[in-house]
Design a protein around this motif. Structure first.
Motif, PDB file in Angstrom:
ATOM      1  N   HIS A 156       0.815  -1.218   0.000  1.00 53.22           N
ATOM      2  CA  HIS A 156       0.000   0.000   0.000  1.00 53.22           C
ATOM      3  C   HIS A 156       0.848   1.267   0.000  1.00 53.22           C
ATOM      4  O   HIS A 156       0.571   2.197  -0.754  1.00 53.22           O
ATOM      5  CB  HIS A 156      -0.900   0.060   1.252  1.00 53.22           C
ATOM      6  CG  HIS A 156      -1.837  -1.077   1.384  1.00 53.22           C
ATOM      7  ND1 HIS A 156      -3.177  -0.935   1.215  1.00 53.22           N
ATOM      8  CD2 HIS A 156      -1.631  -2.387   1.681  1.00 53.22           C
ATOM      9  CE1 HIS A 156      -3.769  -2.095   1.410  1.00 53.22           C
ATOM     10  NE2 HIS A 156      -2.851  -2.988   1.688  1.00 53.22           N
TER      11      HIS A 156
ATOM     12  N   TYR B 150      -6.050  -1.116  -4.374  1.00 49.04           N
ATOM     13  CA  TYR B 150      -5.359  -2.268  -3.781  1.00 49.04           C
ATOM     14  C   TYR B 150      -6.117  -2.735  -2.535  1.00 49.04           C
ATOM     15  O   TYR B 150      -6.365  -3.925  -2.363  1.00 49.04           O
ATOM     16  CB  TYR B 150      -3.922  -1.865  -3.436  1.00 49.04           C
ATOM     17  CG  TYR B 150      -3.075  -2.983  -2.897  1.00 49.04           C
ATOM     18  CD1 TYR B 150      -2.209  -3.686  -3.727  1.00 49.04           C
ATOM     19  CD2 TYR B 150      -3.116  -3.337  -1.551  1.00 49.04           C
ATOM     20  CE1 TYR B 150      -1.412  -4.704  -3.239  1.00 49.04           C
ATOM     21  CE2 TYR B 150      -2.320  -4.358  -1.052  1.00 49.04           C
ATOM     22  CZ  TYR B 150      -1.467  -5.030  -1.902  1.00 49.04           C
ATOM     23  OH  TYR B 150      -0.687  -6.038  -1.413  1.00 49.04           O
ATOM     24  N   ARG B 151      -6.508  -1.786  -1.672  1.00 51.54           N
ATOM     25  CA  ARG B 151      -7.243  -2.143  -0.450  1.00 51.54           C
ATOM     26  C   ARG B 151      -8.594  -2.763  -0.780  1.00 51.54           C
ATOM     27  O   ARG B 151      -9.028  -3.709  -0.119  1.00 51.54           O
ATOM     28  CB  ARG B 151      -7.416  -0.927   0.452  1.00 51.54           C
ATOM     29  CG  ARG B 151      -6.147  -0.515   1.174  1.00 51.54           C
ATOM     30  CD  ARG B 151      -6.392   0.542   2.234  1.00 51.54           C
ATOM     31  NE  ARG B 151      -6.993   1.758   1.716  1.00 51.54           N
ATOM     32  CZ  ARG B 151      -6.320   2.788   1.218  1.00 51.54           C
ATOM     33  NH1 ARG B 151      -5.002   2.748   1.173  1.00 51.54           N
ATOM     34  NH2 ARG B 151      -6.945   3.856   0.769  1.00 51.54           N
TER      35      ARG B 151
ATOM     36  N   GLU C  71      -7.890  -6.291  -2.030  1.00 47.23           N
ATOM     37  CA  GLU C  71      -7.484  -7.098  -0.877  1.00 47.23           C
ATOM     38  C   GLU C  71      -8.700  -7.486  -0.031  1.00 47.23           C
ATOM     39  O   GLU C  71      -8.839  -8.636   0.388  1.00 47.23           O
ATOM     40  CB  GLU C  71      -6.474  -6.312  -0.037  1.00 47.23           C
ATOM     41  CG  GLU C  71      -5.844  -7.102   1.076  1.00 47.23           C
ATOM     42  CD  GLU C  71      -4.784  -6.291   1.781  1.00 47.23           C
ATOM     43  OE1 GLU C  71      -3.650  -6.799   1.878  1.00 47.23           O
ATOM     44  OE2 GLU C  71      -5.082  -5.178   2.240  1.00 47.23           O
TER      45      GLU C  71
ATOM     46  N   THR D  12     -10.083 -11.310   0.540  1.00 47.34           N
ATOM     47  CA  THR D  12     -10.297 -11.788   1.909  1.00 47.34           C
ATOM     48  C   THR D  12     -11.732 -12.277   2.072  1.00 47.34           C
ATOM     49  O   THR D  12     -11.981 -13.327   2.677  1.00 47.34           O
ATOM     50  CB  THR D  12      -9.981 -10.659   2.918  1.00 47.34           C
ATOM     51  OG1 THR D  12      -8.605 -10.288   2.754  1.00 47.34           O
ATOM     52  CG2 THR D  12     -10.226 -11.099   4.338  1.00 47.34           C
TER      53      THR D  12
ATOM     54  N   SER E  15      -2.078 -14.000   4.618  1.00 50.48           N
ATOM     55  CA  SER E  15      -1.565 -12.924   3.768  1.00 50.48           C
ATOM     56  C   SER E  15      -2.314 -12.878   2.447  1.00 50.48           C
ATOM     57  O   SER E  15      -2.886 -13.873   2.011  1.00 50.48           O
ATOM     58  CB  SER E  15      -0.064 -13.111   3.489  1.00 50.48           C
ATOM     59  OG  SER E  15       0.160 -14.248   2.682  1.00 50.48           O
ATOM     60  N   VAL E  16      -2.304 -11.687   1.853  1.00 55.11           N
ATOM     61  CA  VAL E  16      -2.830 -11.482   0.509  1.00 55.11           C
ATOM     62  C   VAL E  16      -1.771 -10.701  -0.249  1.00 55.11           C
ATOM     63  O   VAL E  16      -1.320  -9.653   0.209  1.00 55.11           O
ATOM     64  CB  VAL E  16      -4.158 -10.688   0.520  1.00 55.11           C
ATOM     65  CG1 VAL E  16      -4.604 -10.378  -0.903  1.00 55.11           C
ATOM     66  CG2 VAL E  16      -5.242 -11.448   1.275  1.00 55.11           C
ATOM     67  N   GLN E  17      -1.372 -11.232  -1.398  1.00 60.61           N
ATOM     68  CA  GLN E  17      -0.405 -10.548  -2.249  1.00 60.61           C
ATOM     69  C   GLN E  17      -1.052 -10.283  -3.594  1.00 60.61           C
ATOM     70  O   GLN E  17      -1.585 -11.202  -4.222  1.00 60.61           O
ATOM     71  CB  GLN E  17       0.852 -11.396  -2.438  1.00 60.61           C
ATOM     72  CG  GLN E  17       1.607 -11.639  -1.148  1.00 60.61           C
ATOM     73  CD  GLN E  17       2.754 -12.610  -1.368  1.00 60.61           C
ATOM     74  OE1 GLN E  17       2.581 -13.640  -2.007  1.00 60.61           O
ATOM     75  NE2 GLN E  17       3.909 -12.267  -0.843  1.00 60.61           N
ATOM     76  N   LEU E  18      -0.993  -9.044  -4.017  1.00 61.16           N
ATOM     77  CA  LEU E  18      -1.593  -8.643  -5.297  1.00 61.16           C
ATOM     78  C   LEU E  18      -0.509  -8.263  -6.285  1.00 61.16           C
ATOM     79  O   LEU E  18       0.485  -7.635  -5.916  1.00 61.16           O
ATOM     80  CB  LEU E  18      -2.510  -7.443  -5.087  1.00 61.16           C
ATOM     81  CG  LEU E  18      -3.831  -7.744  -4.391  1.00 61.16           C
ATOM     82  CD1 LEU E  18      -4.391  -6.500  -3.758  1.00 61.16           C
ATOM     83  CD2 LEU E  18      -4.798  -8.329  -5.380  1.00 61.16           C
TER      84      LEU E  18
ATOM     85  N   ALA F  83      -3.547 -12.606  -7.882  1.00 67.35           N
ATOM     86  CA  ALA F  83      -3.354 -12.515  -6.433  1.00 67.35           C
ATOM     87  C   ALA F  83      -3.091 -13.901  -5.863  1.00 67.35           C
ATOM     88  O   ALA F  83      -3.459 -14.922  -6.454  1.00 67.35           O
ATOM     89  CB  ALA F  83      -4.589 -11.908  -5.770  1.00 67.35           C
TER      90      ALA F  83
ATOM     91  N   CYS G  35      -3.502 -15.764  -1.997  1.00 67.34           N
ATOM     92  CA  CYS G  35      -4.014 -15.644  -0.636  1.00 67.34           C
ATOM     93  C   CYS G  35      -3.576 -16.890   0.133  1.00 67.34           C
ATOM     94  O   CYS G  35      -3.851 -18.013  -0.292  1.00 67.34           O
ATOM     95  CB  CYS G  35      -5.539 -15.530  -0.664  1.00 67.34           C
ATOM     96  SG  CYS G  35      -6.288 -15.346   0.962  1.00 67.34           S
TER      97      CYS G  35
END
Length: 143
Positions: free
Chosen positions: A4, A15-16, A19, A23, A90-93, A98, A100
């Motif tokens: 971020h 991004y948020r 994410e 989630t 975790s979450v990676q974009l 992505a 998760c």
């Protein structure tokens, strides 16, 4: 992978949002298992998504997006309540892709059988397709 703080304000907001959606998908996936919602599960997987793990119903199906019936058939073999909890690690974009990572606790009783209890470490790959995130891969191992 971008964080971020590394993004301009507008992109950080996107991004948020992504994410949060990812989630939600991981959490809803667990809720769908508890609710025996085969249609939701089948619809969230991209065609041909490789799914490898220790728990049915998804892992026993070659292409879950085309086979809600087989997912439902597995649910029919489960007696009583399915317990399925998830903790997002975790979450990676990276653009429209992505990853998760989650920890899952699973418990169910097979008809006339014993209760199965598993602790899983699961990695879910996702891809945005027409503004909708879909699961493109899933790998689960006992933790």
């Amino acid at each position: 992978m971008t964080k971020h703080a590394d993004l301009p304000p507008g992109l950080a907001r996107e991004y948020r949002i992504d994410e949060a959606e990812i989630t939600w998908i991981a959490s809803k996936r667990a809720a769908a298992m508890r609710a025996r919602d085969a249609d939701w599960l089948a619809a969230r997987y991209a065609p041909g998504a490789p799914v490898v793990g220790t728990t049915p119903p998804i892992t026993r199906i070659a292409d879950p997006v085309r086979d809600a019936v087989r997912i439902w058939e597995w649910f029919e073999l489960v007696q009583g309540r399915i317990r399925w909890s998830v903790r997002i690690e975790s979450v990676q974009l990276d653009g429209d892709r992505a990853v998760c990572r989650l920890t899952e606790r699973v418990s169910y009783r097979v008809l006339r059988g014993r209760r199965v209890q598993l602790n899983l470490s699961t990695t879910i790959g996702l891809q945005r397709d027409a503004d909708r995130w879909r699961i493109t891969s899933e790998f689960a191992v006992e933790a």
